[in-house]
Design a protein around this motif. Sequence first.
Motif, PDB file in Angstrom:
ATOM      1  N   GLN A  32       0.800  -1.230   0.000  1.00 21.67           N
ATOM      2  CA  GLN A  32       0.000   0.000   0.000  1.00 21.67           C
ATOM      3  C   GLN A  32       0.829   1.275   0.000  1.00 21.67           C
ATOM      4  OE1 GLN A  32      -2.672  -0.357   3.347  1.00 21.67           O
ATOM      5  NE2 GLN A  32      -3.605  -2.171   2.448  1.00 21.67           N
ATOM      6  N   ARG A  33       2.159   1.127   0.147  1.00 22.19           N
ATOM      7  CA  ARG A  33       2.960   2.336   0.289  1.00 22.19           C
ATOM      8  C   ARG A  33       2.975   3.156  -1.000  1.00 22.19           C
ATOM      9  NH1 ARG A  33       8.064   0.509   1.915  1.00 22.19           N
ATOM     10  NH2 ARG A  33       6.908  -0.183   3.729  1.00 22.19           N
ATOM     11  N   ALA A  34       2.743   4.442  -0.870  1.00 17.77           N
ATOM     12  CA  ALA A  34       2.642   5.309  -2.049  1.00 17.77           C
ATOM     13  C   ALA A  34       4.014   5.787  -2.489  1.00 17.77           C
ATOM     14  CB  ALA A  34       1.783   6.522  -1.734  1.00 17.77           C
TER      15      ALA A  34
ATOM     16  N   HIS C 164      -1.121   4.889  -9.039  1.00 16.15           N
ATOM     17  CA  HIS C 164      -0.849   4.402  -7.674  1.00 16.15           C
ATOM     18  C   HIS C 164      -1.268   5.423  -6.623  1.00 16.15           C
ATOM     19  CE1 HIS C 164       2.519   6.705  -9.221  1.00 16.15           C
ATOM     20  NE2 HIS C 164       2.811   7.024  -7.974  1.00 16.15           N
ATOM     21  N   SER C 168      -3.544   3.920  -3.678  1.00 14.90           N
ATOM     22  CA  SER C 168      -3.004   3.826  -2.318  1.00 14.90           C
ATOM     23  C   SER C 168      -3.944   4.444  -1.287  1.00 14.90           C
ATOM     24  CB  SER C 168      -1.643   4.523  -2.259  1.00 14.90           C
ATOM     25  OG  SER C 168      -1.809   5.911  -2.302  1.00 14.90           O
ATOM     26  N   GLU C 169      -4.962   5.150  -1.754  1.00 17.91           N
ATOM     27  CA  GLU C 169      -5.935   5.761  -0.829  1.00 17.91           C
ATOM     28  C   GLU C 169      -7.271   5.028  -0.879  1.00 17.91           C
ATOM     29  OE1 GLU C 169      -4.851   7.701   1.187  1.00 17.91           O
ATOM     30  OE2 GLU C 169      -3.489   9.221   0.368  1.00 17.91           O
TER      31      GLU C 169
END
Lengths: 252, 252, 252, 252, 252, 252, 252, 252
Positions: A32-34, C164, C168-169
């Motif tokens: 999930q890391r942006a 992304h 990612s949110e």
Amino acid sequence: MTSLELQRLLDAVRDGTVDAAAAAERISAAMQRAPFEDLGFARVDTHRELRQGFPEVILGLGKTPAQIAAIAARIVERGQPLLVTRAGLDAFAAVRERVPSATYHDQARAITLRQGETCRGTGTIVIACAGTSDLPVAEEAAVTAEMMGNKIDRLYDVGVAGIHRILSEHGRLQSAHVIIVVAGMEGALPSVVAGLVSVPVIAVPTSVGYGASFGGIAALLGMLNSCANGVAVVNIDNGFGAAAIASLINHQ
Amino acid sequence: MTSLELQRLLDAVRDGTVDAAAAAERISAAMQRAPFEDLGFARVDTHRELRQGFPEVILGLGKTPAQIAAIAARIVERGQPLLVTRAGLDAFAAVRERVPSATYHDQARAITLRQGETCRGTGTIVIACAGTSDLPVAEEAAVTAEMMGNKIDRLYDVGVAGIHRILSEHGRLQSAHVIIVVAGMEGALPSVVAGLVSVPVIAVPTSVGYGASFGGIAALLGMLNSCANGVAVVNIDNGFGAAAIASLINHQ
Amino acid sequence: MTSLELQRLLDAVRDGTVDAAAAAERISAAMQRAPFEDLGFARVDTHRELRQGFPEVILGLGKTPAQIAAIAARIVERGQPLLVTRAGLDAFAAVRERVPSATYHDQARAITLRQGETCRGTGTIVIACAGTSDLPVAEEAAVTAEMMGNKIDRLYDVGVAGIHRILSEHGRLQSAHVIIVVAGMEGALPSVVAGLVSVPVIAVPTSVGYGASFGGIAALLGMLNSCANGVAVVNIDNGFGAAAIASLINHQ
Amino acid sequence: MTSLELQRLLDAVRDGTVDAAAAAERISAAMQRAPFEDLGFARVDTHRELRQGFPEVILGLGKTPAQIAAIAARIVERGQPLLVTRAGLDAFAAVRERVPSATYHDQARAITLRQGETCRGTGTIVIACAGTSDLPVAEEAAVTAEMMGNKIDRLYDVGVAGIHRILSEHGRLQSAHVIIVVAGMEGALPSVVAGLVSVPVIAVPTSVGYGASFGGIAALLGMLNSCANGVAVVNIDNGFGAAAIASLINHQ
Amino acid sequence: MTSLELQRLLDAVRDGTVDAAAAAERISAAMQRAPFEDLGFARVDTHRELRQGFPEVILGLGKTPAQIAAIAARIVERGQPLLVTRAGLDAFAAVRERVPSATYHDQARAITLRQGETCRGTGTIVIACAGTSDLPVAEEAAVTAEMMGNKIDRLYDVGVAGIHRILSEHGRLQSAHVIIVVAGMEGALPSVVAGLVSVPVIAVPTSVGYGASFGGIAALLGMLNSCANGVAVVNIDNGFGAAAIASLINHQ
Amino acid sequence: MTSLELQRLLDAVRDGTVDAAAAAERISAAMQRAPFEDLGFARVDTHRELRQGFPEVILGLGKTPAQIAAIAARIVERGQPLLVTRAGLDAFAAVRERVPSATYHDQARAITLRQGETCRGTGTIVIACAGTSDLPVAEEAAVTAEMMGNKIDRLYDVGVAGIHRILSEHGRLQSAHVIIVVAGMEGALPSVVAGLVSVPVIAVPTSVGYGASFGGIAALLGMLNSCANGVAVVNIDNGFGAAAIASLINHQ
Amino acid sequence: MTSLELQRLLDAVRDGTVDAAAAAERISAAMQRAPFEDLGFARVDTHRELRQGFPEVILGLGKTPAQIAAIAARIVERGQPLLVTRAGLDAFAAVRERVPSATYHDQARAITLRQGETCRGTGTIVIACAGTSDLPVAEEAAVTAEMMGNKIDRLYDVGVAGIHRILSEHGRLQSAHVIIVVAGMEGALPSVVAGLVSVPVIAVPTSVGYGASFGGIAALLGMLNSCANGVAVVNIDNGFGAAAIASLINHQ
Amino acid sequence: MTSLELQRLLDAVRDGTVDAAAAAERISAAMQRAPFEDLGFARVDTHRELRQGFPEVILGLGKTPAQIAAIAARIVERGQPLLVTRAGLDAFAAVRERVPSATYHDQARAITLRQGETCRGTGTIVIACAGTSDLPVAEEAAVTAEMMGNKIDRLYDVGVAGIHRILSEHGRLQSAHVIIVVAGMEGALPSVVAGLVSVPVIAVPTSVGYGASFGGIAALLGMLNSCANGVAVVNIDNGFGAAAIASLINHQ
């Protein structure tokens, strides 16, 4: 988390040096890391170079000088080359306070700073434009393409009403790897150029003209309806966009 | 008249074996000789392969079956590969009478005949399309690109409303040398694709949709205004045009 | 005249305490009485809160500062919350003279004053925007929605060219009761967002962009033609309108 | 792969019952597995119900009857409800061969089959239309909304030229949870309706009209420029899209 | 409920002959009673004649023959005159089954039946048209205006390219009470006519023309931009609408 | 040369008091004499009052203050009433130097001077406008109509989003001889008004609005497509034009 | 290289006074030599007079004063007449520094300098314009046509709303060799003029007008759709273009 | 009534052989007499040849075969040449019944009959077209120009994508008195042609193309915005209009 890191983590779980629950958490987090940095009003795309071959470029339009300067500072701090397009002198003033060595390109309305090493393109990008009034857009393309590591050959004021002007430069056209053609008014130059060569032609309509040119619509439609093969079009006045795809082609 | 031929002619003048006046006439004629064949209603461009890397392609739209068949016959007689786009079954019937071995591609509405040797492109052209309704345009691109010597990878029905469909094909996208993206409605797919890769993306808006899609204008504008770098656009439904420039890029 | 009042009046007629002719006149008058206050140049809608859940909002566009201030003063005198949209600093100066405690929101170009009690909405309204340039419209939506009693979650600079950023949110999107998506250029963000969630998405095209964005038409058409379900669109740059319908949804 | 499954897999790695390399491979695969079924020309979205609350709906426009029937058969086999919009009788004939119990809705041009259990919406969706000619679009909305589990109240032929027609139905409007307003010509009905109620109004312009209605553009622009609050707009003639967002609102 | 009836009811309440509660109910009902007849798919406006001086007219466009016939039958049963515009022969066949004495006007594509008494207009309505191709629209105006009680003077094929044609009819123009001018192409006739007279001119653009006439847009814009005073415009091809307002002017 | 004068001249020829050749010359001259005064840059139409019932009005747009003042001076010298529309303060300053008693109407941007006697219209012209921002256009109509001899009733800020505002003024609407309705945004007010009355409605779209109002196009299209009878439309923001035709109707 | 020069060169080769290789090189060079002068930002077309009968004209629009002055200086140095269109006073200031005898035409916004001898046209060019506001465009045409050697007859403010104004000038129209008609608003004047004469009419739409004139589109469409024969159209406000083709016609 | 006739009439009045009142009536009548023949639905312009050099031409579009035949018969009876454009085979069938010797031109869709003597033009009209699909429009121009007495030189399929095709015909272009250039798609051919010659170029956009050609708008805009001098434009597909003005130029 690269494949290698994943493999190592799982080895550690197997060996008992890492707890399974903790590993699960780390893998989930990695998923999930942006890959961007959040400035509140903007998310600076830090992985763009990996994905697209050139770091993030700042489109100055619609941003305040302060916003431009803040984003520019972050890019420069990371050691990446800086390119701001559609930037006025007020934006340049704001940027120079934080990036003193930045350069302003008057005709192209662009701010640049070279840093790091940029991959060089294969051949030459010829940038042809139809009239003197198309110069700002052609220069935006030229500055962008140079920043992206390409060799440029400028061929200006070669509109079709004096067809001998472009015909006499046949040799330079044929030596190109890709050609950017910038034209306003009826936008006929890309058709003529594409009929003379066997390389891709990126056409840029400009908003030059008056009356029924409708801010570049006439040129845009002309280019989209080109009867020649090998022409694709970018947005009106979008010198940057033309250079971006031309650079990708030149780096193939 | 090639440079070599010119040199030889001048040598002959010097040697007295050719009269100066006759030579002047031949040079003048060469400067004016048309590299095409005049059928009355059409001038078949016999030098196109030299100039642009692929022989003349027949756009079926607006031509009668008899006209199409006559031009097709001339191309085939010269030993060149045949490609007719926007061709209905009536055009195919007329062509088949004169070129019995021609093939009809139903979905792409194209007529082809392979002849001679076509130069092979470097890499793969991925053709992605957003929905099932975009297939005819995607297939026109695919048939054209194959005729022009390219390897094709089809990636169909990967529209952005189910973003996982395109994300799950990330690998195939990244293996492309150039990507053609075909989409109607809002035309958002090229932006997403171009954000994932570092190769040129040629966007083709389609006239699929209803209401405010305005026969493809919505998709066209969406693609021209793409916020992603590396996108250029061809005319609405112009699968052929996308393949033509993609093939040039793939032959660089 | 409520049903109860009508019943009581008729009882009085029956009892002889009110004359029949007088009662007829009062009923006729009630049927014609305007639930608004006439300022000459404007009719302030005093019953709007009853009919629509929030008092009248002043659209600053096309009104003089003096007119805005006069209407604002009447609203504040009635004890209702004040919201002026599309208000410049000159309008704020005029309002502050008559409503000293009013606040100006610079980015949103809005004037507000909280008064009375506003009914709280059920869940959270997520406001996502594609780029930094879309902030003024997103902030107009945010200020409006907050004034109308909603909890806001801002998700800025998550455009589709770096997919992304929005992926990612995912968690924040899924926690929303309704989502406002603000985007210029190709307007593709609402399609991607709506494909990820099962809540209503209100799309706001912005006039950000250049060339063939045509002041937001490209984004507007893109959003109207969204291939995703659950998207409805408001006018270009209409952050207020998006917040108004989102608030109604959040108060259901 | 759910969170639970991931945890169990990692436990197994820790316990040595699963090899770390094999686990890494399975996790990677799960991250890439597409939640859709590839029919070649279409990717049926099998997870749509999870993500968006209703299974995939088939837009008949631009698909061949055979393509529609093939996708319909796959949806029905999975036990999901079937909804095909913009379907002609030829499409229905093809579908009925594979799904004999399917129903055709003549005015709405839709094919349906109820299967499984659909979550019921909270309140009533009122569908108002301005004229008799708007009926096909209103019925597309009605059939769609009913399939999605909503209670419908039809309010037809209540255009603004006889304003008493809509005013006399004030009670039914006020009892709605959300209102769909379908109108062609000047598209004024949504403004009047939204001024009378405090629930969200989804406006659908129709292509009904002639001359300067421009196939619904006049109505579309009218609705986008509505001076009333609480109105959002979907595409011209897009009864399905209006029902989709209205259903989401009604399921909040 | 008229004022008189209201007064009488209240007298009865006072006199005790009517119960107050019952009176309240009757007044409430009167306030809500719809002055129309609901056919399910249409609400026939039974009070239109009171409000607007002519009973409801049926616009055939977008209605099925069965729907037209049903509405026509209800109008005829009430003893009102019948007018159906934009009606094909299939609609006429359906109407004639239920209204055998109805007449079909071929060029005007209208169905009529005279019944009752129509109020006669004051003066003459001149209907001028520019070319032979404008006749259907001019005839729709003529049939409508005659049904509405007006005397008509037809002045056909008097376009501005032979300016003597209209100048030679100066006398008939000056004898008009109101003039309808029907023109396609550049739509210049209303400007010339309005410059010659001092009566209102209602301009009707027609979709006659080709190329850049854009289905009547050129004529519409020409008329809206008329440099002459006293011109107002109705929709493209809207002969009915022109007659309706001309008749109102002629009945002042 | 009037008919009477022609008769007298011919009598004189018959009587020998006038030479036949001289008479022929005078008749020829009369047939060619221009009923206007040539100022070089403008031809002042001195017969306009005879032909059209009101002397020439000066449209200020596109004329220099000096040109406006020169034409104004000529009109005033002839004793005719003066009306200049679209006039800024600079034009007024120039006019006042030559016509000191002229008046400036700030909101209407008009210059006037009453002179001579103007024929009075029959009834009242109601001028209704939808919002406060429409006032300048409504006032241009009001000033014009008053100069042309009409009684005016202003009904401002009665837009359809609060339908009770216009319904409560039903009485004033019904007392009008002709109604001018000024509205921006969706332009729905004329449809509602025309449905309530049986007098002609002249609709004026205004350029008020933003986004997809497109400078009044949305309102213009809405009005042209009005579903109500008895509506005709003038150009965007053309308050003068609406008043001119309304005055003609009111003078019938 | 003329034919004569070519013949002489070949004679020299035959005679041995020139080397064959050198001759080949010279011929090749001649075939490629550009008949223009490259200023870097502009290629001054030095052969234009030969090809088109008048030397290059400088379109001031989109060029900086410095660029205009540089090109102007080069043209004047060659002894050719100078014409700069769309030139502001700043451009004139820059030009006058390098070409002190240049003249500025205020209304036409043009800079001129007569030099050399210009071929005189056969007849008279009548320039008619509809209103005072069209003067700048008409004057641009007049100045251009005079520079190109034509006799001009100005016929201003003869719009169609007072048709007698143009009819009274019938004689001057008929004496023209070619007529330029300049008109804004509905653009009807060319149709009327072309119907009166048998000479070519060049129509120039102007951007004069407001509202739905759309910057000259209404006039442009009106002129393109002219119902009269013998009308062709140039771009909106393009007085120069009209004069250029009128001059060619007048020099036939 | 000619000047001579007027003089004689006045002499008769003087001499008493004609009554003054009767003479007044005759003069008045002459001033009003229409130089056309009224067929009811059409006014045949019998003086057109005097005013414009060629008798009335029938535009078939929008007329019924019976109407066309009736007008054609009247023209032929007067001994004038017949030209019907935009005529289908049904119109030809109707015409042939009344004018048996009429000819049908298939590609041009025109009906002709030569009668009387037509004035011959000075030089040659070259008709160039860009592609095979433009032939019908080019042929309409050719048939029209031939009927009007001009010598024609056809130059077909010389589009700009193979620029050598038009360059090789330089000689034929230069021998023209006026050139008609017919082109669809981007409409670039007129610019190139006009840059090569010094004669007037009449450009005809065609509706050939697809997608963003928008039925000829792209070509029309391209031609209006031509960067070359000496180009004027007629309506889309208007081969007749181009020939009409070219013929006037060629008859100067």
